[in-house]
Design a protein around this motif. Structure first.
Motif, mmCIF file in Angstrom:
data_model
loop_
_atom_site.group_PDB
_atom_site.id
_atom_site.type_symbol
_atom_site.label_atom_id
_atom_site.label_comp_id
_atom_site.label_asym_id
_atom_site.label_seq_id
_atom_site.Cartn_x
_atom_site.Cartn_y
_atom_site.Cartn_z
ATOM 1 N N ASP A 1 -18.489 3.256 -12.977
ATOM 2 C CA ASP A 1 -18.816 4.554 -12.376
ATOM 3 C C ASP A 1 -17.954 4.865 -11.156
ATOM 4 O OD1 ASP A 1 -19.841 2.620 -10.732
ATOM 5 O OD2 ASP A 1 -21.838 3.530 -10.512
ATOM 6 N N ARG A 2 -16.920 4.070 -10.896
ATOM 7 C CA ARG A 2 -16.051 4.334 -9.755
ATOM 8 C C ARG A 2 -15.084 5.481 -10.042
ATOM 9 N NH1 ARG A 2 -13.889 -0.993 -6.547
ATOM 10 N NH2 ARG A 2 -15.927 -1.813 -5.893
ATOM 11 N N ALA A 3 -14.636 6.147 -8.970
ATOM 12 C CA ALA A 3 -13.647 7.219 -9.113
ATOM 13 C C ALA A 3 -12.251 6.633 -9.330
ATOM 14 C CB ALA A 3 -13.655 8.122 -7.890
ATOM 15 N N GLU A 4 -11.977 5.461 -8.740
ATOM 16 C CA GLU A 4 -10.709 4.781 -8.928
ATOM 17 C C GLU A 4 -10.883 3.302 -8.594
ATOM 18 O OE1 GLU A 4 -7.949 6.796 -6.406
ATOM 19 O OE2 GLU A 4 -8.794 5.983 -4.554
ATOM 20 N N VAL A 5 -9.941 2.502 -9.079
ATOM 21 C CA VAL A 5 -10.035 1.056 -8.887
ATOM 22 C C VAL A 5 -8.662 0.515 -8.507
ATOM 23 C CG1 VAL A 5 -11.995 0.651 -10.454
ATOM 24 C CG2 VAL A 5 -9.646 0.698 -11.363
ATOM 25 N N ASP A 6 -8.669 -0.731 -8.060
ATOM 26 C CA ASP A 6 -7.439 -1.459 -7.757
ATOM 27 C C ASP A 6 -7.331 -2.622 -8.737
ATOM 28 O OD1 ASP A 6 -5.730 -3.596 -6.356
ATOM 29 O OD2 ASP A 6 -5.479 -1.854 -5.047
ATOM 30 N N LEU A 7 -6.113 -2.973 -9.127
ATOM 31 C CA LEU A 7 -5.951 -4.109 -10.034
ATOM 32 C C LEU A 7 -6.568 -5.381 -9.454
ATOM 33 C CD1 LEU A 7 -2.310 -3.596 -11.365
ATOM 34 C CD2 LEU A 7 -4.420 -3.450 -12.688
ATOM 35 N N ALA A 8 -6.532 -5.506 -8.124
ATOM 36 C CA ALA A 8 -7.101 -6.691 -7.486
ATOM 37 C C ALA A 8 -8.614 -6.792 -7.685
ATOM 38 C CB ALA A 8 -6.776 -6.690 -5.991
ATOM 39 N N ASP A 9 -9.284 -5.678 -8.016
ATOM 40 C CA ASP A 9 -10.727 -5.700 -8.254
ATOM 41 C C ASP A 9 -11.091 -6.549 -9.467
ATOM 42 O OD1 ASP A 9 -11.125 -3.959 -6.123
ATOM 43 O OD2 ASP A 9 -11.053 -2.170 -7.390
ATOM 44 N N PHE A 10 -10.102 -6.819 -10.335
ATOM 45 C CA PHE A 10 -10.401 -7.476 -11.607
ATOM 46 C C PHE A 10 -9.903 -8.923 -11.630
ATOM 47 C CE2 PHE A 10 -10.040 -2.936 -12.221
ATOM 48 C CZ PHE A 10 -11.206 -2.638 -12.908
#
Length: 309
Positions: A183-192
């Protein structure tokens, strides 16, 4: 007088390094390659091939003549391009390749438009990974190849090639609808960093890009599954088996159970078409480039998918 087709066979042998490779590149049998070379040796009165284990190698005379053959064939192609340009007709055969998502996302529209507008043009297409497409154009097996690189990992091109941009292809992260970041508006590759990645095959340009990009962020990626096709990757995501980077090109239709979330870095692939400089004036090349760019514009104007449920 040297026979042009036999010089073409010698050139293919020099470029491919084997009789079978030359036969495949020329779309003839290995027996035909051997026969052409035997006739060429009789014409020049010198041995051009020598046995090398189970294969063959060029002799010194063979290498010398192959160098001349490459220059002669380049001049012939330039002459043909000039004549075709003078006639102004889009005709003859055009051999094109694209990496899989471009073949799915660009070729149907582009090749159909070319066939409708230029019925005298014979089109031959195939799927090839970017490096193989570039190599095919350099060898002369292909007239055009649609290839790609990434915003932070360019792909160098050999001398003698010309390129034109098709589109900048934005990429998101695809994840199951129940993912903690869905449900996020945007993410960072580091989040995964703790997620399993579904990626491309070992050694493929896009796989190497993903590994390079994640490691540059201090992340050692956990690779759970590999699949060459975007839709296979998305099917694995829908089953809850991991996450993947999914470019816009060739993405649709999205399977149910998958959400795509934009990346903060605005990750993009650069998609472009390459061809040999000595064929630059061919009307068929110019028509194909225009059709591919028009197809790319339509893809770029496609609205993003809504989250699947």
């Amino acid at each position: 007088m040297l026979n042009l087709e036999r010089l073409r066979t010698l050139d293919a042998l020099a470029r491919h390094g084997s009789v079978s490779g030359a036969a495949e590149g020329l779309h003839i049998t290995t027996s035909a390659v051997s026969q052409q070379m035997s006739k060429l040796e009789r014409e020049v009165g010198q041995q051009l091939l020598a046995k090398n284990g189970r294969g063959v190698r060029l002799t010194d005379a063979g290498r010398l003549l192959a160098e001349h053959a490459a220059r002669i064939l380049s001049q012939v192609e330039l002459a043909q391009a000039d004549l075709e340009a003078q006639r102004g007709q889009v005709a003859g055969e055009l051999r094109v390749a694209a990496f899989p998502t471009a073949a799915r996302g660009l070729f149907p529209a582009a090749l159909a438009a070319l066939r409708a507008e230029h019925p005298a043009l014979r089109l031959r297409s195939c799927e090839l990974e970017p490096e193989n497409g570039v190599a095919g154009v350099v060898r002369g097996d292909l007239d055009l190849a649609v290839v790609l690189d990434w915003y932070n990992k360019p792909m160098p091109l050999p001398d003698g090639l010309v390129k034109a941009p098709i589109l900048d292809d934005p990429a998101d992260v695809a994840m199951p609808v129940g993912h903690r970041y869905a449900d996020r508006a945007e993410v960072d590759l580091a989040d995964f960093a703790e997620d399993e990645w579904i990626t491309w095959g070992q050694g493929e340009f896009c796989h190497e890009w993903l590994m390079f990009t994640l490691r540059s962020k201090g992340i050692e990626p956990i690779v759970g599954h590999r699949a060459a096709e975007t839709h296979t990757q998305l099917g694995l995501v829908a089953a809850g088996l991991g996450v993947c980077v999914v470019p816009l090109l060739g993405r649709h239709p999205m399977p149910p159970g998958v959400v795509t979330v934009p990346l903060k870095q605005r990750v993009r692939r650069h998609v472009y078409v390459v061809w040999r400089a000595d064929a630059d004036r061919r009307p068929s090349i110019r028509a194909a480039v225009a059709a591919l760019r028009a197809a790319g514009e339509r893809v770029a104007a496609t609205p993003g998918p809504t989250p699947a449920s």
